[in-house]
Design an enzyme around this catalytic site. Structure first.
Site, PDB file in Angstrom:
ATOM      1  N   MET A   1       0.852  -1.172   0.000  1.00 44.79           N
ATOM      2  CA  MET A   1       0.000   0.000   0.000  1.00 44.79           C
ATOM      3  C   MET A   1       0.893   1.227   0.000  1.00 44.79           C
ATOM      4  O   MET A   1       1.686   1.423   0.900  1.00 44.79           O
ATOM      5  CB  MET A   1      -0.917  -0.005   1.207  1.00 44.79           C
ATOM      6  CG  MET A   1      -1.910  -1.130   1.177  1.00 44.79           C
ATOM      7  SD  MET A   1      -3.190  -1.165   2.465  1.00 44.79           S
ATOM      8  CE  MET A   1      -2.616  -0.136   3.725  1.00 44.79           C
ATOM      9  N   LYS A   2       0.712   2.015  -1.055  1.00 43.45           N
ATOM     10  CA  LYS A   2       1.531   3.209  -1.190  1.00 43.45           C
ATOM     11  C   LYS A   2       0.738   4.255  -1.950  1.00 43.45           C
ATOM     12  O   LYS A   2       0.054   3.940  -2.916  1.00 43.45           O
ATOM     13  CB  LYS A   2       2.821   2.874  -1.928  1.00 43.45           C
ATOM     14  CG  LYS A   2       3.769   4.031  -2.070  1.00 43.45           C
ATOM     15  CD  LYS A   2       5.140   3.531  -2.437  1.00 43.45           C
ATOM     16  CE  LYS A   2       6.088   4.655  -2.661  1.00 43.45           C
ATOM     17  NZ  LYS A   2       6.578   5.287  -1.463  1.00 43.45           N
ATOM     18  N   ILE A   3       0.853   5.479  -1.504  1.00 49.56           N
ATOM     19  CA  ILE A   3       0.241   6.586  -2.240  1.00 49.56           C
ATOM     20  C   ILE A   3       1.265   7.065  -3.247  1.00 49.56           C
ATOM     21  O   ILE A   3       2.396   7.415  -2.888  1.00 49.56           O
ATOM     22  CB  ILE A   3      -0.196   7.714  -1.283  1.00 49.56           C
ATOM     23  CG1 ILE A   3      -1.282   7.177  -0.347  1.00 49.56           C
ATOM     24  CG2 ILE A   3      -0.676   8.925  -2.071  1.00 49.56           C
ATOM     25  CD1 ILE A   3      -1.735   8.162   0.703  1.00 49.56           C
ATOM     26  N   LEU A   4       0.883   7.055  -4.505  1.00 51.42           N
ATOM     27  CA  LEU A   4       1.784   7.422  -5.593  1.00 51.42           C
ATOM     28  C   LEU A   4       1.782   8.929  -5.808  1.00 51.42           C
ATOM     29  O   LEU A   4       0.776   9.599  -5.559  1.00 51.42           O
ATOM     30  CB  LEU A   4       1.359   6.704  -6.873  1.00 51.42           C
ATOM     31  CG  LEU A   4       1.289   5.175  -6.772  1.00 51.42           C
ATOM     32  CD1 LEU A   4       0.647   4.592  -8.014  1.00 51.42           C
ATOM     33  CD2 LEU A   4       2.670   4.587  -6.547  1.00 51.42           C
TER      34      LEU A   4
ATOM     35  N   ASN B   1      -6.237  -0.336  -8.871  1.00 58.11           N
ATOM     36  CA  ASN B   1      -6.134  -0.650  -7.446  1.00 58.11           C
ATOM     37  C   ASN B   1      -7.351  -1.474  -7.041  1.00 58.11           C
ATOM     38  O   ASN B   1      -8.439  -1.277  -7.580  1.00 58.11           O
ATOM     39  CB  ASN B   1      -6.099   0.652  -6.637  1.00 58.11           C
ATOM     40  CG  ASN B   1      -5.963   0.407  -5.155  1.00 58.11           C
ATOM     41  OD1 ASN B   1      -5.125  -0.365  -4.716  1.00 58.11           O
ATOM     42  ND2 ASN B   1      -6.792   1.067  -4.371  1.00 58.11           N
TER      43      ASN B   1
ATOM     44  N   HIS C   1      -9.608  -2.176  -3.742  1.00 60.53           N
ATOM     45  CA  HIS C   1      -9.862  -1.567  -2.445  1.00 60.53           C
ATOM     46  C   HIS C   1     -10.918  -2.379  -1.701  1.00 60.53           C
ATOM     47  O   HIS C   1     -11.935  -2.739  -2.283  1.00 60.53           O
ATOM     48  CB  HIS C   1     -10.338  -0.125  -2.641  1.00 60.53           C
ATOM     49  CG  HIS C   1     -10.540   0.598  -1.350  1.00 60.53           C
ATOM     50  ND1 HIS C   1      -9.491   1.048  -0.593  1.00 60.53           N
ATOM     51  CD2 HIS C   1     -11.662   0.920  -0.677  1.00 60.53           C
ATOM     52  CE1 HIS C   1      -9.967   1.634   0.501  1.00 60.53           C
ATOM     53  NE2 HIS C   1     -11.287   1.566   0.464  1.00 60.53           N
TER      54      HIS C   1
END
Length: 99
Positions: free
Chosen positions: A1-4, A18, A20
């Site tokens: 989980m990473k915010i790009l 993604n 979710h």
């Protein structure tokens, strides 16, 4: 989980997907199963969507509903939603590759 980063997302616009663990647009972010149980929802599920700059807000590709039982536990709901995620994700990838 990473915010790009926005730069990365723009470079690959409409090419990153993604999965979710909620029925978006409800319960964006973390702790989705806990929040659904606390709100006494009748359904939870998972959503596959395109990644956009705004967290869990990209165009929705598909959703899968999972019924929440009366005495549902967090652990059981997590397992049942994950099982559906594992079926849905490959099917969506195959569909996207063929289109």
């Amino acid at each position: 989980m990473k915010i790009l980063s926005p730069y990365f997302i723009n470079f690959f616009k409409n090419k990153i997907i993604n999965i979710h663990p909620s029925l978006l647009p409800k319960y964006k972010g973390l702790n989705t199963h806990y929040r659904a149980l606390k709100a006494k929802e009748k359904f939870s599920g998972c959503t596959i969507h395109f990644v956009s700059k705004k967290l869990d807000s990209g165009k929705i590709i598909v959703k899968k509903k999972v019924k929440i039982f009366k005495r549902e536990t967090l652990k059981n709901l997590e397992k049942r939603v994950l099982k559906e995620e594992n079926k849905l994700y490959p099917a969506v990838l195959e569909k996207l590759i063929r289109s």
